[in-house]
Design a protein around this motif. Sequence first.
Motif, mmCIF file in Angstrom:
data_model
loop_
_atom_site.group_PDB
_atom_site.id
_atom_site.type_symbol
_atom_site.label_atom_id
_atom_site.label_comp_id
_atom_site.label_asym_id
_atom_site.label_seq_id
_atom_site.Cartn_x
_atom_site.Cartn_y
_atom_site.Cartn_z
ATOM 1 N N VAL A 4 -41.271 -16.776 30.195
ATOM 2 C CA VAL A 4 -40.144 -16.881 30.888
ATOM 3 C C VAL A 4 -39.070 -18.350 29.991
ATOM 4 O O VAL A 4 -39.723 -19.629 30.385
ATOM 5 C CB VAL A 4 -40.279 -17.015 32.250
ATOM 6 C CG1 VAL A 4 -38.124 -17.473 33.101
ATOM 7 C CG2 VAL A 4 -40.597 -15.666 32.927
ATOM 8 N N GLN A 5 -39.071 -18.639 30.121
ATOM 9 C CA GLN A 5 -37.097 -19.686 29.865
ATOM 10 C C GLN A 5 -36.937 -20.269 30.712
ATOM 11 O O GLN A 5 -35.420 -18.965 31.226
ATOM 12 C CB GLN A 5 -36.887 -19.363 28.271
ATOM 13 C CG GLN A 5 -36.573 -20.655 27.304
ATOM 14 C CD GLN A 5 -36.069 -20.802 26.692
ATOM 15 O OE1 GLN A 5 -35.792 -19.157 25.535
ATOM 16 N NE2 GLN A 5 -35.226 -21.759 25.807
ATOM 17 N N VAL A 6 -36.132 -21.321 31.545
ATOM 18 C CA VAL A 6 -35.664 -21.518 31.759
ATOM 19 C C VAL A 6 -34.611 -22.360 31.381
ATOM 20 O O VAL A 6 -34.971 -23.161 30.821
ATOM 21 C CB VAL A 6 -36.079 -22.731 32.915
ATOM 22 C CG1 VAL A 6 -34.749 -23.516 34.643
ATOM 23 C CG2 VAL A 6 -37.303 -21.797 33.864
ATOM 24 N N SER A 7 -33.018 -21.979 31.782
ATOM 25 C CA SER A 7 -32.067 -22.694 31.372
ATOM 26 C C SER A 7 -31.625 -23.693 31.927
ATOM 27 O O SER A 7 -31.716 -24.195 32.512
ATOM 28 C CB SER A 7 -30.847 -22.121 30.630
ATOM 29 O OG SER A 7 -30.241 -21.548 32.364
ATOM 30 N N ASP A 8 -31.002 -24.935 30.894
ATOM 31 C CA ASP A 8 -30.296 -26.168 31.386
ATOM 32 C C ASP A 8 -29.373 -25.978 32.700
ATOM 33 O O ASP A 8 -28.708 -25.186 31.743
ATOM 34 C CB ASP A 8 -30.720 -26.901 31.024
ATOM 35 C CG ASP A 8 -30.505 -28.067 31.335
ATOM 36 O OD1 ASP A 8 -30.710 -29.068 32.485
ATOM 37 O OD2 ASP A 8 -29.639 -29.447 30.890
ATOM 38 N N VAL A 9 -29.348 -26.768 33.220
ATOM 39 C CA VAL A 9 -27.821 -26.326 34.117
ATOM 40 C C VAL A 9 -27.513 -28.125 34.142
ATOM 41 O O VAL A 9 -28.357 -28.585 34.762
ATOM 42 C CB VAL A 9 -28.340 -25.454 35.580
ATOM 43 C CG1 VAL A 9 -26.424 -26.288 36.211
ATOM 44 C CG2 VAL A 9 -27.963 -24.712 35.481
ATOM 45 N N ASN A 10 -26.878 -28.276 34.369
ATOM 46 C CA ASN A 10 -26.172 -29.993 34.160
ATOM 47 C C ASN A 10 -25.639 -30.256 35.666
ATOM 48 O O ASN A 10 -25.043 -30.663 36.327
ATOM 49 C CB ASN A 10 -24.555 -30.156 34.057
ATOM 50 C CG ASN A 10 -24.564 -31.213 33.330
ATOM 51 O OD1 ASN A 10 -25.318 -32.379 33.444
ATOM 52 N ND2 ASN A 10 -22.893 -31.960 33.179
ATOM 53 N N ASP A 11 -26.555 -30.421 35.868
ATOM 54 C CA ASP A 11 -27.549 -31.204 37.345
ATOM 55 C C ASP A 11 -27.859 -32.228 37.653
ATOM 56 O O ASP A 11 -28.145 -32.941 38.550
ATOM 57 C CB ASP A 11 -28.449 -30.758 38.301
ATOM 58 C CG ASP A 11 -29.597 -30.688 37.892
ATOM 59 O OD1 ASP A 11 -29.925 -30.151 36.939
ATOM 60 O OD2 ASP A 11 -30.201 -29.654 37.916
ATOM 61 N N ASN A 12 -27.801 -33.634 36.632
ATOM 62 C CA ASN A 12 -27.788 -34.966 36.586
ATOM 63 C C ASN A 12 -27.090 -35.802 36.080
ATOM 64 O O ASN A 12 -27.267 -35.723 35.256
ATOM 65 C CB ASN A 12 -28.910 -34.829 35.565
ATOM 66 C CG ASN A 12 -30.765 -34.530 36.953
ATOM 67 O OD1 ASN A 12 -31.042 -35.108 37.124
ATOM 68 N ND2 ASN A 12 -30.846 -33.415 36.514
#
Length: 373
Positions: A4-12
């Motif tokens: 399972v690969q988690v894609s980054d979301v611009n939340d920082n």
Amino acid sequence: TIRVQVSDVNDNAPAFSQPSYTLLVGENNSPALHIGSVSATDADAGSNAQLTYSLLPGPEPRPPQPPLASLVSINADNGQLFALRSLDFEALRAFEFFVRAQDRGSPALSGQARVRVQVLDRNDNAPFVLYPLQNASAACSELVPRAAEAGYLVSKVVAVDGDAGQNAWLSFQLLKATEPGLFSVWAHNGEVRTARPLSERDAPKHRLLVLVRDNGEPPLSASVTLHVLLVDGFSQPFLPLPDAAAGAAPDDRLTVYLVVALACVSSLFLFSVLAFVAVRLCRRAGPAAGGGYPYPGLPDGPFPGQLLDASGAGTLSHSYQYEVCMSGDPSTGEFKFLKPLYPNLFLQSSDSQSKETPNNTNNFLSRTNTYIE
């Protein structure tokens, strides 16, 4: 096996290593000088962590401060700050602005940090002498009585320095004097005092050369010349120096002209006031002196003012006519009248009265006129 690969979301949002920065730059720096750097990090990955730096104006820009774009610039990729111009400490000692770091995510997030640039002073201003003035047409001379004791305050050299800190600390030194050992200068306040009691053998004129130097590195200096005159007392007239005597003559003549002009104007004004008062007094005394008419057989002096007609028509009042008629002898049945000094005036009065009196009064006035004629 499942991966399972988690894609980054611009939340920082980007965060700077410190909330504020203070950068120091020397005065008279060369343009394009690197003065410091700022750095920020983003916890995201990929393009969401790639940052771009930019400048924002300070919270309270001052009107005398030049535009921020003319002072500094920033490298958009690494946050390095290259002053764009030479900074002058006496004109701009410090300025502030904000640096913004923005990522490339969607939507983009950003963070800010305050930057203060402080300009360091350098010894680039020589001392400036305020007193005695060195640009005057006539040299300033200080009077010293010959009875002065040691330590007598002759004068004080006043100077300022445009720099700050130790670069503005001033010291004073006596470089040259007409008679060495007679005067001294205090190093910290510039006071010129006598080093010993004066005597009759001392020359009447002295010239002192004082050096003013700051505490910078390297030190800068300025010099000032003082002229001192020894007199027997302060009542002795001031003796100007030979080079200043020629320039003082026109000022003396101008003073004399001004005094003479002021005296003439004052005298003319006083004479005008006296003439005006005299004319007013003469006008008031004229009508009072000619208010009555003297008659023979009566006491000297004018008649009372109430015996004349206030209208100025030349007629006598009724009360006066009755008094003249009753002054006769009642036993003879005749009336006696005094002949006036101006009969025409009295006749005119009788004629005017005859038009307004009854018939019996007209007969009485007719007899009166016949008697007078």
